[in-house]
Design a protein around this motif. Structure first.
Motif, PDB file in Angstrom:
ATOM      1  N   PHE A 172      -1.686   4.903   9.298  1.00 26.03           N
ATOM      2  CA  PHE A 172      -1.119   5.257   7.995  1.00 26.03           C
ATOM      3  C   PHE A 172      -1.894   4.674   6.818  1.00 26.03           C
ATOM      4  O   PHE A 172      -2.006   5.310   5.779  1.00 26.03           O
ATOM      5  N   VAL A 173      -2.374   3.432   6.974  1.00 27.68           N
ATOM      6  CA  VAL A 173      -3.150   2.790   5.907  1.00 27.68           C
ATOM      7  C   VAL A 173      -4.399   2.155   6.497  1.00 27.68           C
ATOM      8  O   VAL A 173      -4.399   1.701   7.640  1.00 27.68           O
ATOM      9  N   ARG A 174      -5.447   2.105   5.704  1.00 29.56           N
ATOM     10  CA  ARG A 174      -6.722   1.580   6.184  1.00 29.56           C
ATOM     11  C   ARG A 174      -6.780   0.061   6.167  1.00 29.56           C
ATOM     12  O   ARG A 174      -7.611  -0.534   6.842  1.00 29.56           O
ATOM     13  N   HIS A 175      -5.886  -0.563   5.396  1.00 27.70           N
ATOM     14  CA  HIS A 175      -5.920  -2.022   5.261  1.00 27.70           C
ATOM     15  C   HIS A 175      -4.518  -2.615   5.419  1.00 27.70           C
ATOM     16  O   HIS A 175      -3.989  -3.248   4.502  1.00 27.70           O
ATOM     17  N   PRO A 176      -3.899  -2.436   6.593  1.00 31.94           N
ATOM     18  CA  PRO A 176      -2.510  -2.888   6.747  1.00 31.94           C
ATOM     19  C   PRO A 176      -2.324  -4.403   6.714  1.00 31.94           C
ATOM     20  O   PRO A 176      -1.238  -4.872   6.361  1.00 31.94           O
ATOM     21  N   ILE A 177      -3.356  -5.165   7.044  1.00 28.24           N
ATOM     22  CA  ILE A 177      -3.213  -6.621   6.913  1.00 28.24           C
ATOM     23  C   ILE A 177      -2.967  -6.960   5.448  1.00 28.24           C
ATOM     24  O   ILE A 177      -2.084  -7.754   5.123  1.00 28.24           O
ATOM     25  N   TYR A 178      -3.721  -6.334   4.563  1.00 35.72           N
ATOM     26  CA  TYR A 178      -3.537  -6.587   3.134  1.00 35.72           C
ATOM     27  C   TYR A 178      -2.194  -6.048   2.646  1.00 35.72           C
ATOM     28  O   TYR A 178      -1.529  -6.671   1.834  1.00 35.72           O
ATOM     29  N   THR A 179      -1.806  -4.876   3.148  1.00 28.35           N
ATOM     30  CA  THR A 179      -0.497  -4.323   2.795  1.00 28.35           C
ATOM     31  C   THR A 179       0.596  -5.322   3.161  1.00 28.35           C
ATOM     32  O   THR A 179       1.482  -5.623   2.353  1.00 28.35           O
ATOM     33  N   GLY A 180       0.524  -5.826   4.385  1.00 21.62           N
ATOM     34  CA  GLY A 180       1.519  -6.791   4.839  1.00 21.62           C
ATOM     35  C   GLY A 180       1.476  -8.081   4.049  1.00 21.62           C
ATOM     36  O   GLY A 180       2.527  -8.622   3.675  1.00 21.62           O
ATOM     37  N   ARG A 188      -4.136   6.398   3.783  1.00 15.61           N
ATOM     38  CA  ARG A 188      -4.073   5.817   2.441  1.00 15.61           C
ATOM     39  C   ARG A 188      -4.650   4.407   2.498  1.00 15.61           C
ATOM     40  O   ARG A 188      -4.768   3.814   3.556  1.00 15.61           O
ATOM     41  N   LYS A 189      -4.996   3.890   1.321  1.00  5.78           N
ATOM     42  CA  LYS A 189      -5.573   2.548   1.240  1.00  5.78           C
ATOM     43  C   LYS A 189      -4.577   1.468   1.632  1.00  5.78           C
ATOM     44  O   LYS A 189      -4.822   0.679   2.540  1.00  5.78           O
ATOM     45  N   LEU A 190      -3.454   1.401   0.914  1.00  7.49           N
ATOM     46  CA  LEU A 190      -2.504   0.297   1.109  1.00  7.49           C
ATOM     47  C   LEU A 190      -1.054   0.718   1.305  1.00  7.49           C
ATOM     48  O   LEU A 190      -0.305   0.031   1.978  1.00  7.49           O
ATOM     49  N   ILE A 191      -0.649   1.817   0.675  1.00 10.29           N
ATOM     50  CA  ILE A 191       0.749   2.219   0.703  1.00 10.29           C
ATOM     51  C   ILE A 191       0.867   3.532   1.466  1.00 10.29           C
ATOM     52  O   ILE A 191       0.347   4.552   1.016  1.00 10.29           O
ATOM     53  N   PRO A 192       1.551   3.525   2.627  1.00 12.52           N
ATOM     54  CA  PRO A 192       1.629   4.747   3.432  1.00 12.52           C
ATOM     55  C   PRO A 192       2.127   5.942   2.611  1.00 12.52           C
ATOM     56  O   PRO A 192       3.070   5.833   1.840  1.00 12.52           O
ATOM     57  N   PHE A 193       1.428   7.072   2.793  1.00 15.50           N
ATOM     58  CA  PHE A 193       1.768   8.364   2.184  1.00 15.50           C
ATOM     59  C   PHE A 193       1.633   8.389   0.658  1.00 15.50           C
ATOM     60  O   PHE A 193       1.828   9.435   0.054  1.00 15.50           O
ATOM     61  N   ILE A 194       1.295   7.273   0.022  1.00 17.03           N
ATOM     62  CA  ILE A 194       1.243   7.224  -1.455  1.00 17.03           C
ATOM     63  C   ILE A 194      -0.151   6.879  -1.970  1.00 17.03           C
ATOM     64  O   ILE A 194      -0.777   7.659  -2.687  1.00 17.03           O
ATOM     65  N   TRP A 195      -0.676   5.690  -1.593  1.00 15.12           N
ATOM     66  CA  TRP A 195      -1.963   5.239  -2.151  1.00 15.12           C
ATOM     67  C   TRP A 195      -2.721   4.346  -1.192  1.00 15.12           C
ATOM     68  O   TRP A 195      -2.267   3.416  -0.654  1.00 15.12           O
TER      69      TRP A 195
END
Length: 193
Positions: A123-131, A186-193
């Motif tokens: 869903f996102v390319r950088h989920p560690i950063y998202t988390g 998405r970069k950081l936010i699933p389905f949004i950005w």
């Protein structure tokens, strides 16, 4: 010292303890870097985390100045913050385990680097950063201090810069495969950005 410590504040400390232990446990379980990080880079990374957590938890030790609490400390706000912290730490740890030996603290390629596209990476390319950003934001809601809010904002801006550099490296490493991956995630936010 501020002696009013909520159960949510204790719980966020447990979350960050688990996060830290995971990173310590996994720190040397990686493939060799093509361009190794310098000692100065490693020290500055460690000091960055120390500053972040001192800022986040400054309301536990001080009551004024940058430690002043500006977010209402209601049970609802703190519970929402705790949920964000738990979810963010969980996503970061899960993503870190999925990256496995491909993880690096810096922007560098690994020998035999592999592109991971499963789990949250679907869903996102950088989920560690998202988390991490989610957990920081949640901790800010629980603690409510000015210093924590400022550091979280600055760290998020720094991560966005780092993400752009990582994406250049990953495009160089994986070419069309990464370009296609970027188009469906998405970069950081699933389905949004």
């Amino acid at each position: 010292m501020n002696t009013q410590i909520s159960p949510q504040a204790y719980a966020t400390l447990v979350c960050w303890f688990l996060f830290s232990m995971t990173w310590l446990w996994q720190r040397n379980r990686t493939k060799e870097n093509i361009n190794p990080r310098t000692t100065a880079q490693k020290i500055s990374g460690f000091l960055g985390f120390v500053i972040i957590f001192l800022a986040l938890y400054s309301p536990l030790f001080f009551t004024g100045g940058m430690a002043k609490v500006i977010i209402p400390q209601s049970h609802v706000v703190q519970t929402i913050g705790l949920i964000c912290c738990i979810a963010g730490v969980f996503i970061s740890i899960w993503s870190r385990f999925l990256l496995g030996m491909n993880w690096s603290g810096g922007i560098t390629a690994k020998k035999d680097h592999k592109l991971i596209v499963s789990g949250p990476y679907r869903f996102v390319r950088h989920p560690i950063y998202t988390g991490f950003i989610t957990a920081l934001t949640g901790t800010c809601l629980v603690m409510g201090g000015i210093a924590g809010i400022l550091v979280t904002g600055l760290y998020t801006i720094g991560l966005l810069t780092k993400i752009n550099k990582e994406e250049v490296l990953l495009t160089e490493l994986f070419g069309e495969v990464y370009t296609e991956y970027r188009q469906r995630t998405r970069k950081l936010i699933p389905f949004i950005w």
